[in-house]
Design a protein around this motif. Structure first.
Motif, mmCIF file in Angstrom:
data_model
loop_
_atom_site.group_PDB
_atom_site.id
_atom_site.type_symbol
_atom_site.label_atom_id
_atom_site.label_comp_id
_atom_site.label_asym_id
_atom_site.label_seq_id
_atom_site.Cartn_x
_atom_site.Cartn_y
_atom_site.Cartn_z
ATOM 1 N N GLN A 52 0.836 -1.199 0.000
ATOM 2 C CA GLN A 52 0.000 0.000 0.000
ATOM 3 C C GLN A 52 0.873 1.253 0.000
ATOM 4 O OE1 GLN A 52 -3.410 0.311 -0.159
ATOM 5 N NE2 GLN A 52 -3.376 -1.881 -0.577
ATOM 6 N N GLY A 53 0.648 2.119 -0.997
ATOM 7 C CA GLY A 53 1.389 3.368 -1.091
ATOM 8 C C GLY A 53 2.747 3.257 -1.746
ATOM 9 N N HIS A 54 3.150 2.046 -2.106
ATOM 10 C CA HIS A 54 4.459 1.877 -2.758
ATOM 11 C C HIS A 54 4.359 2.290 -4.230
ATOM 12 C CE1 HIS A 54 8.122 -0.118 -4.270
ATOM 13 N NE2 HIS A 54 8.537 -0.086 -3.006
ATOM 14 N N PRO A 55 5.429 2.855 -4.825
ATOM 15 C CA PRO A 55 5.391 3.264 -6.234
ATOM 16 C C PRO A 55 5.031 2.123 -7.194
ATOM 17 C CG PRO A 55 7.314 4.188 -5.159
ATOM 18 C CD PRO A 55 6.689 3.260 -4.174
ATOM 19 N N LYS A 56 5.347 0.892 -6.816
ATOM 20 C CA LYS A 56 5.046 -0.247 -7.678
ATOM 21 C C LYS A 56 3.750 -0.959 -7.316
ATOM 22 C CE LYS A 56 9.670 -1.481 -9.294
ATOM 23 N NZ LYS A 56 10.620 -2.605 -9.505
ATOM 24 N N GLN A 57 2.919 -0.337 -6.497
ATOM 25 C CA GLN A 57 1.683 -0.986 -6.054
ATOM 26 C C GLN A 57 0.817 -1.403 -7.230
ATOM 27 O OE1 GLN A 57 -0.716 1.324 -3.339
ATOM 28 N NE2 GLN A 57 -2.498 -0.012 -3.543
#
Length: 523
Positions: free
Chosen positions: A480-485
Motif C-alpha cells: 500500500q502506497g508503494h510506487p510499484k503498487q
C-alpha cells in the motif's frame, strides 16, 4: 432486630447528626441526642448512626413515646457497645491478616501478595477482579497497598470473610488449599455466543450443588498480554491463565470446559496487537525479521501465542476426547449415512503420493530408558543438532517424518496445470494447527500459484518483509502506497486469470483461499 442485622457495610457510613436523623422522619429523643453527642469510640458512633439510618419508618407515633424511647436507648446502648467491641476485634484481625499476607515484611502489599490474599479468602467467582481491586485500594497510586488503604477500602463482604477465616482457624489467619471449581475457558471467536448464553446456564446449575465455576482467559488478546507484563501498568497486567490451566490439567481434580479458540496466524496476531495498542496497551509490534536481541526476545514471546498454543497445553494432562459409551451405542444403532457420490461429479480430492510426511514416516518403540537427539544432516554431510536431548521411557514410541519441498511444489504445479477449468481450485491444510510445517506448506502453494509475480518481485517482497506463509493478503497490505503498487496488483491479477478459478473465503471483499493461512483449515 434491625441493629443486629446490620451488614458489614455500616463501617463505611459517616456519622449522622440529629438534623440528618430528623430529616429521615425520626424526631430524636433526648437520649438519642445525648448518645450522638457523647464521645463514643468512632466505630460505635458509626454503629449508632447506621442504626438510625437503617431503621424502618413504620414505627410511626410509637417511636415518639417515652417508654419506647427508653427501651430503644437501653437496647441501642447495649448493642452499640457490643458492636464497638466487635469492630475493634475486626480491626485487629484485619491488621493481622494484612501482616500475614505481607510475605516480604515490607509493610505494604504488592500485586502478587494481594492475589494470594484473594485466593486465601476464596471469594466467589466474578465478584472481585484482582487488577481492579488493586487499583481501588491503591489510593496514593504508589504501586502498593498500605495498612490504612487495606483497612479503609476493602470492598463489601471482604472484611467479614477475613474475620470468618480468622475464627474458623482458631484465632489466626491461615492459608488453605481451596476446593477445585469448574473452569470455563473464555475465548475470542464464535464461542463468545456460548459465553453469553450457555455460561449462565452452567452457573445456575452448579450453584444448586454448591459448585463454583470460574472463567479463565485463553483468548489471543489474553495470551498476548500475559507474555508482556513488563510493558504494562499494574492495572493492565493479566495472569497467564493458559499456563495455570496447563498445570491444573495434570491434576486429578481438573474439570475444564474447553471452548474452541483461535489458533492465531501471524496476520491475526498482528491485528490483535494493533487493536490492543489502540486501547492503550503498550505492547511492542511483532518483529517479522528480528535483528537485535530485544527483537528476538519479543519474537520468542509472541511465538508462544501463535498457532495451536492452547490444545497441546491442555491435552498434556488428563484431557479425554473419547466419545461417551451411550453416544457410541446410539451411533452404531443409527449410523450416519453420507450423501451419494454420483459418477458425474467433477469434485476431486488430490494428495501427494511421494515425498510427503506419510511416505517418509519412521517409528521405533523404546526397549529401555534412553535419550535421543534430533539432527539435520545436509547433502554435504554437515550435521546440525536441532534438539540435543529427548528422554524416553520403555515402551514409548518415537515417530519422525519429513516432507520434500521440491516434490511439494511439483505436486502443486501439476494439480494447477491439470485442473478442470469448470471447477474451483481450493487448498485445504490445517494451516495454523502446526506452528512449523503447515504454514510453510501453505506459503509454498502461494508462491506456486502466483509464480510469475513472485519471481518478478521477489527481491522487493523480501525488502518489504513480505512472507508467503502469511498469504497473498500480506502482499496487498504491505505494498500500500508503494510506487510499484499498481504494477504488482496487475501482475497478481494476471496470475488469477491464467490459473484455475480459485475458491473464495469472502467473495464480496475479494478474499481468496490463499489470502490468510488461518482461513485454510480442515479439522
Amino acid at each position: 432486630f434491625w441493629l443486629k442485622s446490620l451488614p458489614s457495610k455500616f463501617f463505611e457510613l459517616r456519622p449522622l447528626s440529629t438534623t440528618d436523623i430528623a430529616g429521615r422522619g425520626f424526631p430524636p429523643s433526648q437520649e438519642v441526642k445525648k448518645m450522638l453527642s457523647r464521645p463514643l469510640r468512632p466505630f460505635a458512633q458509626r454503629a449508632a448512626s447506621a442504626a438510625y439510618l437503617q431503621a424502618p419508618q413504620s414505627f410511626g407515633r410509637q417511636s415518639q413515646t417515652p417508654a419506647f424511647s427508653r427501651h430503644l436507648s437501653n437496647v441501642t446502648q447495649e448493642l452499640i457497645e457490643s458492636r464497638a467491641t466487635a469492630a475493634k476485634q475486626e480491626l485487629v484481625v484485619l491488621a493481622q491478616a494484612f501482616a500475614r499476607y505481607d510475605g516480604d515484611g515490607s509493610g505494604a502489599l504488592n500485586h502478587e501478595e494481594l492475589k494470594l490474599a484473594l485466593q486465601d479468602l476464596d471469594l466467589p467467582s466474578g465478584e472481585v477482579d484482582v487488577h481492579q481491586l488493586f487499583s481501588e485500594l491503591d489510593v496514593n497510586k504508589d504501586g502498593t497497598i498500605e495498612l490504612s488503604e487495606w483497612l479503609d477500602r476493602l470492598p463489601k463482604g471482604t472484611k467479614v470473610q477475613v474475620v470468618d477465616k480468622m475464627n474458623r482457624a482458631g484465632g489466626y489467619v491461615r492459608f488453605q488449599i481451596p476446593d477445585m471449581p469448574v473452569v470455563y475457558t473464555y475465548t475470542d471467536e464464535a464461542p463468545m455466543l456460548a459465553t453469553y448464553s450457555l455460561l449462565p446456564v452452567f452457573r445456575a446449575f452448579l450453584r444448586m450443588g454448591g459448585v463454583k465455576i470460574v472463567k479463565r482467559d485463553i483468548s489471543v488478546a489474553g495470551r498476548i498480554l500475559a507474555h508482556f507484563p513488563d510493558k504494562l501498568s499494574f492495572d493492565q497486567r493479566v495472569d497467564d491463565d493458559l499456563e495455570a490451566l496447563g498445570k491444573l490439567a495434570k491434576t486429578p481434580t481438573a474439570n475444564i470446559i474447553k471452548l474452541p479458540n483461535i489458533s492465531a496466524s501471524i496476520p491475526q496476531l498482528c491485528a490483535a496487537i494493533k487493536e490492543l495498542q489502540a486501547k492503550g496497551y503498550n505492547i511492542p509490534d511483532f518483529p517479522s525479521d528480528p535483528k537485535t536481541e530485544e527483537e528476538q526476545d519479543i519474537r520468542a514471546r509472541y511465538a508462544q501465542v501463535l498457532g495451536s498454543a492452547v490444545n497441546p497445553v491442555l491435552r498434556e494432562g488428563n484431557s479425554d476426547r473419547r466419545c461417551a459409551v451411550p453416544v457410541k451405542q446410539y451411533a452404531m444403532k443409527h449410523p450416519h449415512k453420507n450423501g451419494k457420490w454420483t459418477p458425474d461429479s467433477k469434485s476431486v480430492v488430490a494428495h501427494m503420493t511421494d515425498g510427503d510426511f506419510f511416505g517418509s514416516e519412521k517409528s521405533a518403540v523404546m526397549e529401555k530408558v534412553c535419550s535421543v537427539r534430533i539432527e539435520l544432516v545436509s547433502e554435504s554431510g554437515e550435521t546440525t543438532v536441532l534438539k540435543a536431548k529427548t528422554s524416553l521411557l520403555p515402551g514409548e514410541i518415537i515417530d519422525s517424518s519429513l516432507l520434500s519441498v521440491q516434490k511439494l511444489r511439483a505436486f502443486y504445479e501439476k494439480e494447477l496445470e491439470n485442473h478442470d477449468p469448470d471447477t474451483l481450485w481450493s487448498l485445504h491444510l490445517k494451516a495454523t494447527m502446526m506452528k512449523v510445517s503447515d504454514p510453510v506448506m501453505f506459503g509454498q502453494a502461494v508462491e506456486v500459484f502466483f509464480k510469475p509475480a513472485w519471481e518478478k518481485h521477489g527481491a522487493l517482497f523480501k525488502e518489504l518483509g513480505i512472507t508467503s506463509s502469511n498469504g497473498v493478503g500480506d502482499v496487498y497490505a504491505k505494498i500500500q502506497g508503494h510506487p510499484k503498487q499498481a504494477e504488482i496488483e496487475a501482475d497478481l491479477k494476471a496470475c488469477y486469470d491464467s490459473r484455475p478459478p480459485l475458491a473464495f473465503v469472502d467473495s464480496r471483499r475479494g478474499i481468496t483461499n490463499l489470502h490468510v493461512p488461518s482461513d485454510v483449515i480442515v479439522d
